[in-house]
Design a protein around this motif. Structure first.
Motif, PDB file in Angstrom:
ATOM      1  N   HIS A  78      -9.261  97.753  24.325  1.00  0.00           N
ATOM      2  CA  HIS A  78      -9.382  97.847  22.733  1.00  0.00           C
ATOM      3  C   HIS A  78      -8.044  96.883  22.441  1.00  0.00           C
ATOM      4  N   LEU A  79      -6.833  97.428  22.860  1.00  0.00           N
ATOM      5  CA  LEU A  79      -5.641  96.941  22.596  1.00  0.00           C
ATOM      6  C   LEU A  79      -5.296  95.353  22.879  1.00  0.00           C
ATOM      7  N   VAL A  80      -5.760  94.900  24.145  1.00  0.00           N
ATOM      8  CA  VAL A  80      -5.591  93.766  24.665  1.00  0.00           C
ATOM      9  C   VAL A  80      -6.451  92.811  23.707  1.00  0.00           C
ATOM     10  N   GLY A  81      -7.679  93.179  23.359  1.00  0.00           N
ATOM     11  CA  GLY A  81      -8.729  92.290  22.633  1.00  0.00           C
ATOM     12  C   GLY A  81      -8.070  92.048  21.228  1.00  0.00           C
ATOM     13  N   ASN A  82      -7.022  92.950  20.690  1.00  0.00           N
ATOM     14  CA  ASN A  82      -6.537  92.978  19.277  1.00  0.00           C
ATOM     15  C   ASN A  82      -5.241  92.239  19.379  1.00  0.00           C
ATOM     16  N   THR A  83      -4.620  92.278  20.426  1.00  0.00           N
ATOM     17  CA  THR A  83      -3.008  91.717  20.401  1.00  0.00           C
ATOM     18  C   THR A  83      -3.091  90.309  20.116  1.00  0.00           C
ATOM     19  N   VAL A  84      -3.767  89.176  20.605  1.00  0.00           N
ATOM     20  CA  VAL A  84      -3.588  87.903  20.140  1.00  0.00           C
ATOM     21  C   VAL A  84      -3.801  87.691  18.593  1.00  0.00           C
TER      22      VAL A  84
END
Length: 202
Positions: A78-84
């Protein structure tokens, strides 16, 4: 007829001011992203115990968690998908002034969080509220400010991330469309509330 030339010093000072804003924006977004990652690492070591700081709908005692939910995530995927998108949209939103950016964050978090609190039926967390808020904020700046740079940024944002708008529609039950929708509304509201008045010089 001759016109007075713009002093070279004024131009240099203007460029320096923009440079300081850009560096400040990058530092702030970097710090916010780092906080999200630290929190998720801590959450992982605690077997998801921090997820309780998401928004629990209709629970009056949980209302303060509207301020923590955007910085929490339901796992590293979830976090990786939102970071960029968070970094890109957040930087663009902050680059025109950190003060207004912080005020915009407050409006987005409150509007998005309360919208989720009133309309959702499940624990909600994640920076998508802010991502959609920044998206709406940048679009709103292009609409309400009517300055060439803001319009250009709004067009670029639509070309780059316009597809996320479908996220405001109910689809996947595991995704909070309410957070997306009310975050977007909060961003547009922030851009209107913080818009430049005629008397403003910047």
């Amino acid at each position: 007829m001759s016109y007075p030339a713009v002093p070279q010093r004024s131009r240099s000072e203007g460029l320096a001011a923009h440079g300081v804003r850009a560096v400040s924006a990058l530092a702030l977004i970097g710090a916010m992203t780092a906080v999200m990652w630290v929190l998720e690492i801590a959450d992982y070591t605690m077997n998801g115990a921090l997820d309780r700081y998401g928004i629990q709908p209709h629970d009056v005692n949980d209302l303060p968690d509207v301020f923590t939910a955007p910085f929490m995530h339901g796992g590293f995927e979830h976090l990786v998908g939102n970071t960029v998108p968070f970094v890109i949209l957040g930087f663009l939103a902050a680059a025109r002034g950190v003060g207004k950016f912080l005020a915009a964050n407050l409006i987005i978090i409150v509007a998005g969080g309360l919208g989720v609190w009133f309309t959702s039926s499940a624990n909600t967390l994640g920076s998508s509220i802010l991502i959609f808020g920044y998206f709406g904020y940048l679009l709103g700046r292009g609409l309400f400010e009517r300055r060439l740079l803001d319009i250009a940024i709004a067009i670029g944002v639509v070309l780059l991330y316009g597809g996320i708008i479908v996220g405001v529609l109910p689809s996947d039950p595991g995704i909070s469309w309410q957070g997306h929708l009310f975050g977007l509304i909060g961003g547009v509201l922030a851009s209107w509330t913080l818009r430049r008045r005629t008397s403003d010089s910047v």
